[in-house]
Scaffold this motif. Structure first.
Motif, PDB file in Angstrom:
ATOM      1  N   ARG A  34       0.797  -1.038  -0.027  1.00  0.00           N
ATOM      2  CA  ARG A  34       0.090  -0.108   0.031  1.00  0.00           C
ATOM      3  C   ARG A  34       0.931   1.233   0.121  1.00  0.00           C
ATOM      4  O   ARG A  34       1.851   1.405   0.468  1.00  0.00           O
ATOM      5  CB  ARG A  34      -0.886   0.139   1.187  1.00  0.00           C
ATOM      6  CG  ARG A  34      -1.704  -1.200   1.440  1.00  0.00           C
ATOM      7  CD  ARG A  34      -3.005  -1.479   0.612  1.00  0.00           C
ATOM      8  NE  ARG A  34      -3.660  -0.139   0.207  1.00  0.00           N
ATOM      9  CZ  ARG A  34      -4.571  -0.245  -0.713  1.00  0.00           C
ATOM     10  NH1 ARG A  34      -4.488  -0.904  -1.995  1.00  0.00           N
ATOM     11  NH2 ARG A  34      -5.363   1.070  -1.066  1.00  0.00           N
ATOM     12  N   VAL A  35       0.389   2.287  -0.606  1.00  0.00           N
ATOM     13  CA  VAL A  35       1.315   3.539  -0.796  1.00  0.00           C
ATOM     14  C   VAL A  35      -0.031   4.737  -0.172  1.00  0.00           C
ATOM     15  O   VAL A  35      -1.239   4.901  -0.716  1.00  0.00           O
ATOM     16  CB  VAL A  35       1.499   4.044  -2.021  1.00  0.00           C
ATOM     17  CG1 VAL A  35       2.215   5.306  -2.091  1.00  0.00           C
ATOM     18  CG2 VAL A  35       2.453   2.773  -2.627  1.00  0.00           C
ATOM     19  N   SER A  36       0.656   5.788   0.279  1.00  0.00           N
ATOM     20  CA  SER A  36      -0.534   6.839   0.929  1.00  0.00           C
ATOM     21  C   SER A  36       0.676   8.111   0.726  1.00  0.00           C
ATOM     22  O   SER A  36       1.741   7.974   0.986  1.00  0.00           O
ATOM     23  CB  SER A  36      -1.289   6.642   2.008  1.00  0.00           C
ATOM     24  OG  SER A  36      -0.442   6.507   3.178  1.00  0.00           O
ATOM     25  N   GLY A  37      -0.005   9.290   0.736  1.00  0.00           N
ATOM     26  CA  GLY A  37       0.774  10.458   0.849  1.00  0.00           C
ATOM     27  C   GLY A  37       0.040  11.584   0.380  1.00  0.00           C
ATOM     28  O   GLY A  37      -1.184  11.825   0.257  1.00  0.00           O
ATOM     29  N   ILE A  38       0.918  12.479  -0.388  1.00  0.00           N
ATOM     30  CA  ILE A  38       0.309  13.980  -0.906  1.00  0.00           C
ATOM     31  C   ILE A  38       0.876  14.187  -2.040  1.00  0.00           C
ATOM     32  O   ILE A  38       2.054  13.894  -2.408  1.00  0.00           O
ATOM     33  CB  ILE A  38       0.780  15.103  -0.210  1.00  0.00           C
ATOM     34  CG1 ILE A  38       0.225  14.875   1.427  1.00  0.00           C
ATOM     35  CG2 ILE A  38       0.401  16.449  -0.602  1.00  0.00           C
ATOM     36  CD1 ILE A  38      -1.182  15.257   1.601  1.00  0.00           C
ATOM     37  N   ARG A  52      -2.974  20.345  -4.661  1.00  0.00           N
ATOM     38  CA  ARG A  52      -2.424  19.487  -3.613  1.00  0.00           C
ATOM     39  C   ARG A  52      -3.333  18.664  -2.986  1.00  0.00           C
ATOM     40  O   ARG A  52      -4.710  19.444  -2.465  1.00  0.00           O
ATOM     41  CB  ARG A  52      -1.580  20.688  -2.702  1.00  0.00           C
ATOM     42  CG  ARG A  52      -1.139  19.761  -1.392  1.00  0.00           C
ATOM     43  CD  ARG A  52      -0.498  20.718  -0.423  1.00  0.00           C
ATOM     44  NE  ARG A  52       0.061  20.064   0.719  1.00  0.00           N
ATOM     45  CZ  ARG A  52       1.201  19.665   0.937  1.00  0.00           C
ATOM     46  NH1 ARG A  52       2.162  19.732  -0.095  1.00  0.00           N
ATOM     47  NH2 ARG A  52       1.389  19.189   2.200  1.00  0.00           N
ATOM     48  N   GLU A  53      -3.367  17.493  -3.029  1.00  0.00           N
ATOM     49  CA  GLU A  53      -4.487  16.429  -2.513  1.00  0.00           C
ATOM     50  C   GLU A  53      -3.733  15.217  -1.968  1.00  0.00           C
ATOM     51  O   GLU A  53      -2.650  14.781  -2.514  1.00  0.00           O
ATOM     52  CB  GLU A  53      -5.426  16.118  -3.756  1.00  0.00           C
ATOM     53  CG  GLU A  53      -6.308  17.186  -4.232  1.00  0.00           C
ATOM     54  CD  GLU A  53      -7.405  17.658  -3.025  1.00  0.00           C
ATOM     55  OE1 GLU A  53      -7.620  17.212  -2.022  1.00  0.00           O
ATOM     56  OE2 GLU A  53      -7.861  18.915  -3.313  1.00  0.00           O
ATOM     57  N   LEU A  76      -2.067   5.110  -8.196  1.00  0.00           N
ATOM     58  CA  LEU A  76      -2.686   6.013  -7.327  1.00  0.00           C
ATOM     59  C   LEU A  76      -3.878   6.816  -7.478  1.00  0.00           C
ATOM     60  O   LEU A  76      -4.154   6.849  -8.783  1.00  0.00           O
ATOM     61  CB  LEU A  76      -1.430   7.139  -6.909  1.00  0.00           C
ATOM     62  CG  LEU A  76      -0.035   6.806  -6.280  1.00  0.00           C
ATOM     63  CD1 LEU A  76       0.704   8.052  -6.141  1.00  0.00           C
ATOM     64  CD2 LEU A  76      -0.255   6.174  -5.070  1.00  0.00           C
ATOM     65  N   ASP A  77      -4.792   7.154  -6.744  1.00  0.00           N
ATOM     66  CA  ASP A  77      -5.983   7.831  -6.855  1.00  0.00           C
ATOM     67  C   ASP A  77      -5.641   8.722  -5.544  1.00  0.00           C
ATOM     68  O   ASP A  77      -5.028   8.526  -4.547  1.00  0.00           O
ATOM     69  CB  ASP A  77      -7.227   7.091  -6.809  1.00  0.00           C
ATOM     70  CG  ASP A  77      -7.101   5.809  -7.740  1.00  0.00           C
ATOM     71  OD1 ASP A  77      -7.289   6.355  -8.967  1.00  0.00           O
ATOM     72  OD2 ASP A  77      -7.462   4.698  -7.324  1.00  0.00           O
ATOM     73  N   GLY A  78      -6.758   9.859  -5.991  1.00  0.00           N
ATOM     74  CA  GLY A  78      -6.449  11.077  -4.643  1.00  0.00           C
ATOM     75  C   GLY A  78      -7.596  11.889  -4.895  1.00  0.00           C
ATOM     76  O   GLY A  78      -8.429  11.762  -5.892  1.00  0.00           O
ATOM     77  N   GLY A  79      -7.744  12.879  -3.868  1.00  0.00           N
ATOM     78  CA  GLY A  79      -8.880  13.764  -3.831  1.00  0.00           C
ATOM     79  C   GLY A  79      -9.200  14.137  -2.645  1.00  0.00           C
ATOM     80  O   GLY A  79      -8.599  13.656  -1.618  1.00  0.00           O
ATOM     81  N   PRO A  80     -10.004  14.843  -2.194  1.00  0.00           N
ATOM     82  CA  PRO A  80     -10.442  15.332  -0.615  1.00  0.00           C
ATOM     83  C   PRO A  80     -10.868  14.240   0.060  1.00  0.00           C
ATOM     84  O   PRO A  80     -10.919  14.291   1.319  1.00  0.00           O
ATOM     85  CB  PRO A  80     -11.281  16.789  -1.204  1.00  0.00           C
ATOM     86  CG  PRO A  80     -11.864  16.446  -2.520  1.00  0.00           C
ATOM     87  CD  PRO A  80     -10.882  15.718  -3.226  1.00  0.00           C
ATOM     88  N   TYR A 110      -5.337  15.146 -13.318  1.00  0.00           N
ATOM     89  CA  TYR A 110      -5.851  15.708 -12.213  1.00  0.00           C
ATOM     90  C   TYR A 110      -6.808  16.748 -12.298  1.00  0.00           C
ATOM     91  O   TYR A 110      -6.983  17.022 -13.653  1.00  0.00           O
ATOM     92  CB  TYR A 110      -4.638  16.436 -11.308  1.00  0.00           C
ATOM     93  CG  TYR A 110      -4.007  17.811 -12.113  1.00  0.00           C
ATOM     94  CD1 TYR A 110      -4.441  18.920 -11.890  1.00  0.00           C
ATOM     95  CD2 TYR A 110      -2.934  17.329 -12.825  1.00  0.00           C
ATOM     96  CE1 TYR A 110      -3.773  19.891 -12.472  1.00  0.00           C
ATOM     97  CE2 TYR A 110      -2.327  18.300 -13.849  1.00  0.00           C
ATOM     98  CZ  TYR A 110      -2.690  19.672 -13.437  1.00  0.00           C
ATOM     99  OH  TYR A 110      -1.945  20.717 -14.164  1.00  0.00           O
ATOM    100  N   GLU A 111      -7.737  17.162 -11.629  1.00  0.00           N
ATOM    101  CA  GLU A 111      -8.900  17.845 -11.768  1.00  0.00           C
ATOM    102  C   GLU A 111      -8.571  19.172 -10.918  1.00  0.00           C
ATOM    103  O   GLU A 111      -8.421  19.119  -9.776  1.00  0.00           O
ATOM    104  CB  GLU A 111     -10.125  17.380 -11.342  1.00  0.00           C
ATOM    105  CG  GLU A 111     -11.203  18.137 -11.757  1.00  0.00           C
ATOM    106  CD  GLU A 111     -12.532  17.543 -11.223  1.00  0.00           C
ATOM    107  OE1 GLU A 111     -13.618  18.342 -11.971  1.00  0.00           O
ATOM    108  OE2 GLU A 111     -12.693  16.766 -10.130  1.00  0.00           O
ATOM    109  N   GLU A 112      -8.562  20.266 -11.650  1.00  0.00           N
ATOM    110  CA  GLU A 112      -8.390  21.603 -11.235  1.00  0.00           C
ATOM    111  C   GLU A 112      -9.587  22.537 -11.520  1.00  0.00           C
ATOM    112  O   GLU A 112      -9.620  22.732 -12.780  1.00  0.00           O
ATOM    113  CB  GLU A 112      -6.990  22.064 -11.003  1.00  0.00           C
ATOM    114  CG  GLU A 112      -6.657  23.386 -10.282  1.00  0.00           C
ATOM    115  CD  GLU A 112      -5.579  24.064 -10.628  1.00  0.00           C
ATOM    116  OE1 GLU A 112      -4.930  24.265  -9.321  1.00  0.00           O
ATOM    117  OE2 GLU A 112      -4.932  24.386 -11.333  1.00  0.00           O
TER     118      GLU A 112
END
Length: 192
Positions: A34-38, A52-53, A76-80, A110-112
């Motif tokens: 597993r991986v997590s971060g910013i 930044r998410e 990786l996936d990400g978001g709020p 990425y979505e901004e």
């Protein structure tokens, strides 16, 4: 590859002037894959980007050919929102890294501000770690010294305090307004 839990900081860019730079600060759990971060995307040229998410995902090890070292396949996936929620995901990354986590290529998007941006086949490099500001810590400005210089009318002493302040705030934006106030006070005293 390290075993256990380790931190890695990756810089991802195509080295073109003005192109976005993705920085990944990741905590890697090799036991659970597993991986997590910013994830931070920055672009100084128009249109500017400052994304930044939080990100999360997984990785696997794979041999691409028989005589070549293992590679890392990173997703990786990400978001709020946080995993396992897929609501409002604003970041996706897929890539192949070297077994040492400091080289490879990725595709990401990425979505901004409601618009998706896609970046393909971008090089991965180990990023320099963020270090605290080198050098001595700035010393505080003492209001007593300023007050004494103002009340005594000692212009030379007030100028000395301001020069010391200028040196201290060369990189400190928070004290700039106080410095401007002191400069205005010098100008007022010189005008007498």
């Amino acid at each position: 590859m390290s075993i256990g839990l380790f931190h890695t900081r990756l810089s991802i860019s195509n080295a073109l002037l003005g192109a976005p730079v993705l920085t990944l600060d990741l905590l890697v759990d090799t036991a659970h894959k597993r991986v997590s971060g910013i994830a931070s995307v920055f672009q100084a040229t128009w249109p500017t980007v400052n994304y930044r998410e939080p990100v999360w995902g997984s990785f696997s090890e794979s041999k691409l050919t028989a005589n070549v070292e293992n590679h890392i396949i990173l997703t990786l996936d990400g978001g709020p929102s946080r995993p396992p929620s897929q609501i409002a995901q604003t970041f996706h990354l897929r890539g192949i890294l070297g077994s040492d986590w400091d080289s490879g290529f990725v595709d990401y998007r990425y979505e901004e501000q409601g618009q998706w941006h896609e970046v393909k086949h971008v090089a991965v490099h180990q990023a320099p770690s963020e270090q605290p500001h080198p050098g001595p810590h700035p010393q505080p400005l003492y209001a007593v010294a300023v007050q004494q210089a103002q009340t005594s009318g000692d212009l030379a002493q007030l100028k000395t305090v301001v020069q010391q302040a200028e040196q201290q705030v060369a990189h400190e934006g928070a004290l700039r307004s106080a410095l401007e106030h002191l400069k205005a006070e010098i100008a007022r005293l010189e005008a007498r």
